[in-house]
Design an enzyme around this catalytic site. Structure first.
Site, mmCIF file in Angstrom:
data_model
loop_
_atom_site.group_PDB
_atom_site.id
_atom_site.type_symbol
_atom_site.label_atom_id
_atom_site.label_comp_id
_atom_site.label_asym_id
_atom_site.label_seq_id
_atom_site.Cartn_x
_atom_site.Cartn_y
_atom_site.Cartn_z
ATOM 1 N N LEU A 75 0.834 -1.198 0.000
ATOM 2 C CA LEU A 75 0.000 0.000 0.000
ATOM 3 C C LEU A 75 0.868 1.247 0.000
ATOM 4 O O LEU A 75 0.607 2.201 -0.732
ATOM 5 C CB LEU A 75 -0.927 -0.011 1.210
ATOM 6 C CG LEU A 75 -2.018 -1.068 1.148
ATOM 7 C CD1 LEU A 75 -2.923 -0.950 2.363
ATOM 8 C CD2 LEU A 75 -2.849 -0.931 -0.118
ATOM 9 N N ALA A 76 1.917 1.243 0.798
ATOM 10 C CA ALA A 76 2.756 2.434 0.894
ATOM 11 C C ALA A 76 3.505 2.684 -0.416
ATOM 12 O O ALA A 76 3.467 3.784 -0.957
ATOM 13 C CB ALA A 76 3.724 2.288 2.059
ATOM 14 N N ARG A 363 -5.453 -6.662 22.389
ATOM 15 C CA ARG A 363 -4.647 -7.740 21.829
ATOM 16 C C ARG A 363 -3.519 -8.210 22.737
ATOM 17 O O ARG A 363 -3.328 -9.401 22.948
ATOM 18 C CB ARG A 363 -4.012 -7.274 20.512
ATOM 19 C CG ARG A 363 -5.005 -7.121 19.405
ATOM 20 C CD ARG A 363 -4.338 -6.634 18.132
ATOM 21 N NE ARG A 363 -5.353 -6.535 17.078
ATOM 22 C CZ ARG A 363 -5.102 -6.132 15.843
ATOM 23 N NH1 ARG A 363 -3.876 -5.781 15.492
ATOM 24 N NH2 ARG A 363 -6.057 -6.081 14.944
ATOM 25 N N LEU A 478 -3.228 -0.130 7.418
ATOM 26 C CA LEU A 478 -3.628 0.142 6.036
ATOM 27 C C LEU A 478 -3.785 1.646 5.857
ATOM 28 O O LEU A 478 -3.369 2.220 4.853
ATOM 29 C CB LEU A 478 -4.943 -0.573 5.721
ATOM 30 C CG LEU A 478 -4.906 -2.104 5.870
ATOM 31 C CD1 LEU A 478 -6.239 -2.710 5.460
ATOM 32 C CD2 LEU A 478 -3.790 -2.699 5.029
HETATM 33 C C1 LIG Z 1 -2.494 -11.301 8.165
HETATM 34 C C2 LIG Z 1 -2.455 -9.822 8.332
HETATM 35 C C3 LIG Z 1 -3.640 -9.096 8.472
HETATM 36 C C4 LIG Z 1 -3.611 -7.716 8.613
HETATM 37 N N1 LIG Z 1 -4.795 -7.045 8.747
HETATM 38 C C5 LIG Z 1 -4.779 -5.692 8.849
HETATM 39 C C6 LIG Z 1 -6.000 -4.962 8.915
HETATM 40 O O1 LIG Z 1 -7.083 -5.530 8.893
HETATM 41 N N2 LIG Z 1 -5.946 -3.628 8.990
HETATM 42 C C7 LIG Z 1 -4.759 -2.957 9.010
HETATM 43 O O2 LIG Z 1 -4.782 -1.761 9.044
HETATM 44 N N3 LIG Z 1 -3.592 -3.631 8.934
HETATM 45 C C8 LIG Z 1 -3.564 -4.972 8.860
HETATM 46 N N4 LIG Z 1 -2.378 -5.655 8.783
HETATM 47 C C9 LIG Z 1 -1.111 -4.903 8.714
HETATM 48 C C10 LIG Z 1 -0.893 -4.336 7.324
HETATM 49 O O3 LIG Z 1 -1.361 -5.248 6.361
HETATM 50 C C11 LIG Z 1 0.550 -4.055 6.978
HETATM 51 O O4 LIG Z 1 1.145 -3.403 8.022
HETATM 52 C C12 LIG Z 1 0.671 -3.156 5.757
HETATM 53 O O5 LIG Z 1 -0.061 -3.695 4.704
HETATM 54 C C13 LIG Z 1 2.096 -2.950 5.342
HETATM 55 O O6 LIG Z 1 2.135 -2.291 4.084
HETATM 56 P P1 LIG Z 1 3.474 -1.810 3.418
HETATM 57 O O7 LIG Z 1 3.101 -1.146 2.161
HETATM 58 O O8 LIG Z 1 4.233 -1.015 4.388
HETATM 59 O O9 LIG Z 1 4.340 -3.101 3.150
HETATM 60 P P2 LIG Z 1 4.032 -4.470 2.400
HETATM 61 O O10 LIG Z 1 2.670 -4.545 1.898
HETATM 62 O O11 LIG Z 1 4.517 -5.541 3.290
HETATM 63 O O12 LIG Z 1 4.944 -4.395 1.129
HETATM 64 C C14 LIG Z 1 6.313 -4.603 1.151
HETATM 65 C C15 LIG Z 1 6.829 -4.459 -0.253
HETATM 66 O O13 LIG Z 1 8.225 -4.382 -0.227
HETATM 67 C C16 LIG Z 1 8.805 -5.275 -1.134
HETATM 68 N N5 LIG Z 1 10.081 -5.671 -0.591
HETATM 69 C C17 LIG Z 1 10.372 -6.054 0.678
HETATM 70 N N6 LIG Z 1 11.681 -6.294 0.786
HETATM 71 C C18 LIG Z 1 12.229 -6.061 -0.416
HETATM 72 C C19 LIG Z 1 13.545 -6.132 -0.921
HETATM 73 N N7 LIG Z 1 14.566 -6.464 -0.157
HETATM 74 N N8 LIG Z 1 13.732 -5.849 -2.228
HETATM 75 C C20 LIG Z 1 12.708 -5.492 -3.027
HETATM 76 N N9 LIG Z 1 11.450 -5.388 -2.575
HETATM 77 C C21 LIG Z 1 11.214 -5.671 -1.286
HETATM 78 C C22 LIG Z 1 7.818 -6.374 -1.271
HETATM 79 O O14 LIG Z 1 7.978 -6.989 -2.512
HETATM 80 C C23 LIG Z 1 6.512 -5.621 -1.168
HETATM 81 O O15 LIG Z 1 6.182 -5.125 -2.428
HETATM 82 C C24 LIG Z 1 -2.384 -7.037 8.634
HETATM 83 C C25 LIG Z 1 -1.210 -7.749 8.508
HETATM 84 C C26 LIG Z 1 -1.232 -9.130 8.386
HETATM 85 C C27 LIG Z 1 0.066 -9.863 8.327
#
Ligand SMILES: Cc1cc2nc3c(=O)[nH]c(=O)nc-3n(C[C@H](O)[C@H](O)[C@H](O)COP(=O)(O)OP(=O)(O)OC[C@H]3O[C@@H](n4cnc5c(N)ncnc54)[C@H](O)[C@@H]3O)c2cc1C
Ligand code: HEM
Ligand code: HEM
Ligand code: SF4
Ligand code: F3S
Ligand code: FES
Lengths: 674, 240, 247
Positions: A75-76, A363, A478
């Site tokens: 998402l970020a 939690r 999210l």
């Molecule tokens: C099972 C579960 C349920 C959840 N439910 C909720 C909810 O209901 N509500 C809520 O608000 N939050 C929820 N969360 C938390 C939330 O989903 C996450 O904190 C959030 O989506 C993280 O988003 P992000 O964009 O930071 O990273 P991510 O979505 O984890 O994306 C990481 C990205 O980085 C890339 N990446 C990582 N390392 C590398 C690397 N070394 N080289 C290249 N690319 C890399 C990956 O390919 C990916 O594209 C939940 C989490 C889990 C595990």
């Protein structure tokens, strides 16, 4: 509530803390205090508006000349790549999966918060802000959190415009529910797949930019090193996971949106590939890692069923609304069929200890109590290690009260998922649940503009130390990911880019060559070590140590032991690892080896951080800091600060920089759920 | 070895150049055939009313549309439309089949089919069989008029009724026809529902179910109806 | 349980592959299918043979990364993803054939990993609603009929796993395409680009060498998210309308 201070804004409501304890003595070096130089002042509600105005603009014609590296497509990262692409910058987007849409955000179930107040139930930006700071146990930076609450409403508008199919009511308007124990209904959701639907929205927006040529996507690419030239982040070294080629990518600015590192525990609800490598490599290049010990443990996951287990599956928290949690009173009953255990031999321990909140305690409390009863030997399910690790979540009462039909409508898909994984029918036998690592509040330190202490390195989403303090409220991750991606980063990064384009860095610049060579050397070491153990086996062992000593309850003694064990493990890893195959193509063992190597180093830092913080706050529970009846005890006088750790070198000790948390809009309070 | 897919974006895309456009051609021509075989089958059943009625019917067909159209005018319009449709149907079938074959050049070692009907998987073979049948059938009854029993051709082979009944008194010819009817039944069973789906009329589970039922119905009615005449000749209900 | 596994192994896209046979003992029925492969891989690593490459990430049935042809069925014998398939669906002594998705538009990269980037390209060719960040009206500005919202959601659950392509005898991605067309086409926000979207996506589908749909229906049966065949009808209908509109 501190509503009146809202407009005054400036008068601090607390004093800077002064640490008296020094549990981590000998494991770290104390560094200078850290101040967020970018943090705006003035009334809290005006800060973001002012900052947006103050930040310089980049002329549209110049944007084409500015290169942005965006690592991560969750998402970020996905939202930011789309937005910056639309603005006309040149974006290179990286992810390790085969499609940006598979980033771990896809797995989020419950929902996303936003202060829309569509229900007219008294919600507001300030209330969301207040709830988030309080939920985070007063360990987050208030300006950031206020901004998060402020932009939350725009997120929903944006997503709906993209076609995200949120749940709707019969009138055609959006539905909301209350989530994570808050008293207002501010959570927007798309059945149990909110993360997926939000991510598809961001992904589609990003793919549109790929077609338009502003975003170039590099899938199956893993970032393995950060390139810092003259004190600025200028690029990354990435490995093409299909060809094995080590690639150099240079740009004007680097953004890490690489998600959380919960997989340091091996078993977690995170995706198999979630890793710390991107942020850890940046950390080793000088970026501070903040509050690494803050982890969130989710109480309702499907328990471990054997040592082959590769990951844990989350079951929505909503189950606690109707299910009753219990364990047998007597150890001898633990392997009995639960239906044969009479009512008087059951211990509904949450209802017993917290009569007013019962099964709905937060939690961390629900998790810790589950651990306690299992440690007493009263857990249920298969024996894993020394104990049975599971408690019953029983729907018998709910089925008797509401009828099976109603339970099915409400929880049918969760019950099906449970049945598929465990092979047991939860309508007949009580479910078994156990806590599991779910989210990390820690991450790279960033200022108000989301810039790390390395100039030109920005960090967003779960990868930064985030807006959640010591504990994150449900449905807020999210919100933070999309807030950072769509609205915050695009507005803050332009101020930095206004000075660009920066002088081109040559591919043969010594810093670039050094970064590249270090990556190649590391891969060569892995490939040639030819020991006896797989990377996975080390990962499992690390996970056990972390879970045992740096999991739900941490003690001084345990953490010291853990640090020693991790050091031993590290030495063994670097001498006894076996990676077969070659480095010039897909090699999943090699990928794992790199990730595990970084997790091991992170694990040690987490333990040091946990050892230093002799207080219990949010997801961090120190055995030494509890009330008489076993509740978490915070020490604002000593620890109202962000612990930002600087890499101390290969054999050196990490350096602790403290950023004081001063609140001007909210007063700090101890929480109580009795 | 499959070649790695070309990572380019198509430009400019055109609706009329797509596989779906070809499918629309198949579906419309197919439905035209369905209408034709229904009418044709109805006409054939006139054989049960005797030689005169049947021949009258064949004759009427040729007078249809007079005096606006010349003698056999309607027939020729119908023939032209059918011929164009046939060419379109077959060309589209060949193009689509080729493209579908190229889409998977490495086969599975083990492949199970769980949801598809036999008819859906035999459309190509069934179609080819039908093509051969139609060619023979035209030689047999339409422009060739070959009486396999007597070896006479053209008008010497007798009036339509005589030719038809005479032909079906030859057992192997009857077998050929009956086999063709099996192919037709299969083709219609899948083709009917498939055409509805291709034309976009089955957007709900209920309409999908109805289209599938229609496929069954048409298959049984058409193939069954056609088979009645040869069978009746075989068992002697219809005689010269 | 004890199993005989016949697994496709192929070192890289350019080298021919072959089936290899492995015996695996001590498989617990609580293992997921991929955990069973993890165990096999750990054994291979110990014995000095390179572990088998296969894709997975979330392991909870939502990311769409996993996907294997198991005994001739995409994602195996249950209606679920490969990662959610558990060994209790098999019996002691079973022989299991494991192959990668086969379609020329999904070239094999190594062992059981394939390149599904063609699915992304279809989305690039129009599978979105153009709404620049910051330009959105209030979320309540356009109410959506519940029935349409529900249908949009039902088909938006596609995880882009490619099982439909793998199962289709024609190697067609029509179910995937139809799901996206229907998801965006049901919503008021999706209307302005409705017909250019379908033309673009179908054009890309054909361009990347997927087969045409002959309505065989294996795709919907293999789909772990139970996307119904209706979406293909919707796809055809939208394309037909686009033709009429001269796109
Ligand atoms: C099972 C579960 C349920 C959840 N439910 C909720 C909810 O209901 N509500 C809520 O608000 N939050 C929820 N969360 C938390 C939330 O989903 C996450 O904190 C959030 O989506 C993280 O988003 P992000 O964009 O930071 O990273 P991510 O979505 O984890 O994306 C990481 C990205 O980085 C890339 N990446 C990582 N390392 C590398 C690397 N070394 N080289 C290249 N690319 C890399 C990956 O390919 C990916 O594209 C939940 C989490 C889990 C595990
Ligand atoms: C002349 C020889 C014929 C050949 C070679 C042929 C071949 C085919 C093929 C290959 C298909 C595609 C399969 C599919 O899309 O499922 C098809 C579809 C179809 N055919 Fe035929 N066919 C022939 C004659 C007929 C006849 C005589 C009829 C009707 C009585 C007919 C009706 C249909 C219908 C309705 C379809 C479905 C179209 C669609 O899927 O949209 N065909 N045919
Ligand atoms: C048992 C089945 C069938 C019988 C007994 C039968 C009989 C006949 C007869 C007697 C004629 C000549 C009519 C005339 O010249 O006036 C004829 C013509 C024809 N039949 Fe059939 N038929 C059968 C099945 C079919 C089928 C299945 C098809 C198509 C798929 C078909 C297509 C045609 C066509 C195209 C003509 C030519 C009409 C013309 O001259 O323009 N027939 N058939
Ligand atoms: S339609 Fe179903 S089978 Fe096809 S990609 Fe989507 S989820 Fe997978
Ligand atoms: S199996 Fe293939 S032929 Fe069409 S209905 Fe499904 S895409
Ligand atoms: S691994 Fe994510 S769906 Fe199977």
């Amino acid at each position: 509530m501190a509503g009146s201070t809202l407009h005054e804004g400036l008068a601090p409501l607390n004093v800077a803390s002064e640490q008296k304890s020094d549990d981590a003595h000998g494991y770290y070096v104390l560094g200078d205090k850290l101040v967020d130089a970018k943090a705006p002042t003035g009334p809290i509600k005006d800060r973001w508006t002012t900052r947006k105005f103050e930040n310089r603009l980049v002329n549209p014609a110049n944007r084409r000349k500015l290169d942005i590296i965006m690592v991560g497509t969750g998402l970020a990262g996905g939202a930011a790549a789309a937005t910056l692409g639309e603005a006309g910058y040149n974006v290179k987007s990286f992810c390790y999966q085969d499609s940006p849409r598979r980033a771990h955000s896809i797995a989020a179930q419950g929902g996303i918060n936003a202060a829309k107040n569509y229900k007219e139930d008294g919600d507001s930006t300030f209330r969301l802000f207040y709830d988030t700071v309080k939920g985070g146990d007063y360990r987050s930076r208030e300006s950031n959190v206020y901004r998060l609450a402020e932009v939350s409403a725009n997120i929903i508008d944006q997503c709906v415009a993209q076609g995200v199919p949120f749940a709707r009511e019969y009138g055609g308007l959006l539905d909301n529910r209350s989530f994570g124990g808050v008293q207002v209904s501010r959570t927007f959701y798309a059945r149990g797949q909110t993360g997926q639907q939000l991510l598809i929205g961001a992904y589609q927006a990003m793919e549109r930019q790929v077609a338009a040529g502003t975003v170039k996507q590099y899938t199956r690419h893993e970032m393995l090193e950060l390139i810092v030239v003259d004190g600025r982040a200028r690029g990354i070294i990435a490995r093409d996971m299909v060809t094995g080629e080590i690639e150099t990518h240079l740009a004007d600015v680097v953004v890490l949106a690489t998600g959380g590192y919960g997989n340091v525990f091996y078993l977690s609800t995170n995706a198999m590939g979630s890793n710390v490598t991107a942020t850890w490599r940046a950390h080793r290049k000088g970026a501070y890692m903040a509050n690494p010990c803050y982890t969130q443990i989710h109480p309702t996951c499907i328990p471990v069923s054997g040592d082959f287990q590769s990951k844990l599956t989350l079951m929505s928290e909503s189950l606690r609304n109707d299910g009753r949690i219990w364990v047998p009173k007597n150890r001898e009953d633990c392997d009995k069929d639960p239906r044969d255990i009479p009512e008087e031999d059951r211990d509904y321990y949450l209802e017993r200890i917290y009569p007013s909140f019962g099964n709905l305690v937060p939690r961390d409390i629900a998790s810790r109590q589950a651990k306690n009863v299992c440690d007493e030997g009263r857990g249920v399910g298969p024996v894993v290690g020394d104990f049975r690790r599971g408690v019953y979540l029983d729907f018998a009462d709910a089925i008797a009260r509401m009828g099976r039909q109603a339970v099915e409508t409400k929880y049918g898909n969760l019950f099906d998922m449970y049945a598929r994984i465990t092979g047991e029918d939860p309508y007949e036998v009580p479910m078994r649940i156990y806590p599991a690592v779910h989210y990390v509040m820690g991450g790279l330190w960033v200022d108000y503009d989301l810039q790390s202490n390395i100039t030109g390195l920005y960090v967003t989403g779960e990868a930064n130390f985030s807006d959640h303090g010591a504990n994150r409220l449900g449905a807020s991750a999210l919100m933070q990911g999309l807030a950072d991606g769509y609205f915050v980063l695009p507005n803050t990064i332009r101020d930095y880019l206004a000075d660009g384009p920066f002088p081109k860095v040559a591919e043969d610049h010594p810093e670039v060559v050094a970064a590249r060579e270090s990556v190649e050397a590391r891969i060569n070491t892995f490939m040639s070590m030819n020991g006896t153990r797989s990377a996975d086996s080390y990962h499992k062992e690390l996970g056990n140590i972390m879970w045992e000593y740096c999991g739900m309850e941490r003690t001084e003694e345990g953490l010291r032991k853990a640090i020693d064990m991790i050091r031993e493990l590290k030495a063994d890893f670097w001498s006894n690892l076996r990676v077969l195959g070659t480095a010039d193509g897909i090699n999943q063992s090699l990928e794992k080896a790199g990730r595990v190597a970084d997790f091991i180093e992170l694990g040690e830092l987490m333990c040091v951080d946990a050892l230093n913080r002799r207080e219990s706050c949010g997801g961090h529970f120190r055995g030494e800091s509890q009330t008489e009846d076993g509740e978490a005890l915070r020490h604002d006088d000593e620890f109202a600060y962000v612990a930002a750790w600087e890499w101390g070198g290969e054999d050196g000790q990490p350096v602790l920089h403290k950023e004081d948390l001063i609140y001007t809009a909210i007063e700090m309070k101890q929480r109580s759920y009795k | 070895m499959p070649v790695v897919a070309t990572p380019t974006l198509v430009s400019p895309p055109r609706s009329t150049r797509s596989t779906i456009a070809l499918k629309l051609v198949m579906a419309t021509s197919g439905l035209l055939f369905v209408a034709y075989v229904l009418a044709h089958m109805y006409g054939n059943l006139k054989a049960f009313s005797g030689q005169d009625k049947f021949n009258d019917y064949a004759h009427h067909l040729r007078e249809l549309g007079e005096p606006i159209l010349p003698y056999e005018g309607f027939l020729w319009i119908a023939r032209t439309v059918l011929l164009v449709a046939l060419v379109a149907h077959v060309v589209a079938a060949v193009l689509l089949t080729n493209r579908n074959r190229r889409a998977r050049t490495t086969r599975y070692q083990v492949k199970k089919n769980v949801a598809s009907s036999l008819s859906s998987r035999t459309m190509r073979w069934g179609g080819a069989a039908l093509l051969l049948f139609i060619i023979w059938h035209l030689v047999n009854f339409s422009f060739g008029k070959v009486n396999v029993a007597t070896g006479e051709t053209g008008s010497a082979a007798g009036d339509p009724y005589t030719l038809m009944v005479g032909s079906f008194e030859v057992w192997w010819l009857t077998v050929i026809y009956l086999v063709a009817m099996v192919a037709l039944a299969l083709h219609l069973h899948h083709g009917t529902w498939s055409a509805m789906q291709t034309l976009g009329f089955t957007n709900t589970a209920a309409s999908r179910r109805r289209a599938k039922q229609a496929g069954w119905l048409l298959a049984v009615v058409v193939a069954g109806g056609f088979s009645l005449v040869p069978l009746a000749v075989l068992v002697g209900i219809i005689e010269k | 349980m004890k199993l005989t596994l016949k697994i496709w192994r192929q070192p890289n896209p350019a080298t021919a592959g072959a089936m290899h046979t492995y015996e695996l003992d001590g498989v617990s029925e609580d293992m997921s299918f991929l955990e069973m492969l993890d165990v096999l891989n750990e054994k291979l690593n110990t014995s000095g043979e390179e572990p088998i490459a296969f894709d997975s990430d979330c392991r909870e049935g939502i990311c769409g990364m996993c996907g294997l042809m198991i005994n001739g069925q995409a994602h195996g014998p249950e209606v679920t993803t490969t990662c959610q398939l558990h060994m209790r669906s098999f019996k002691d002594g079973d022989e299991i054939t494991i192959e990668p998705w086969r379609a020329d538009s999904f070239p094999v990269l190594k062992d059981l990993c394939v390149d599904r980037s063609a699915l992304d390209r279809m989305v690039q060719a129009g599978g979105y609603i153009s709404a620049n960040t910051g330009s959105a009206p209030d979320a309540h500005a356009a109410p959506v009929e519940k029935k349409k919202a529900d249908r949009a959601f039902d088909v938006a659950t596609c995880i882009s796993c490619g099982a439909c392509v793998a199962a289709c005898p024609n190697g067609s991605a029509s179910l995937f395409l139809g799901a996206k067309i229907t998801h965006l086409g049901e919503l008021p926000q999706g209307q302005p680009e409705r017909y250019s979207r379908v033309v673009g996506m179908v054009g890309q589908h054909d361009h990347d060498g997927f087969g045409g749909c002959t309505n065989i229906g294996e795709c919907a049966a293999a789909c772990p998210k139970e996307i119904p065949l209706d979406v293909i009808s919707q796809l055809n209908k939208d394309l037909r309308t686009a033709m009429v509109k001269g796109r």
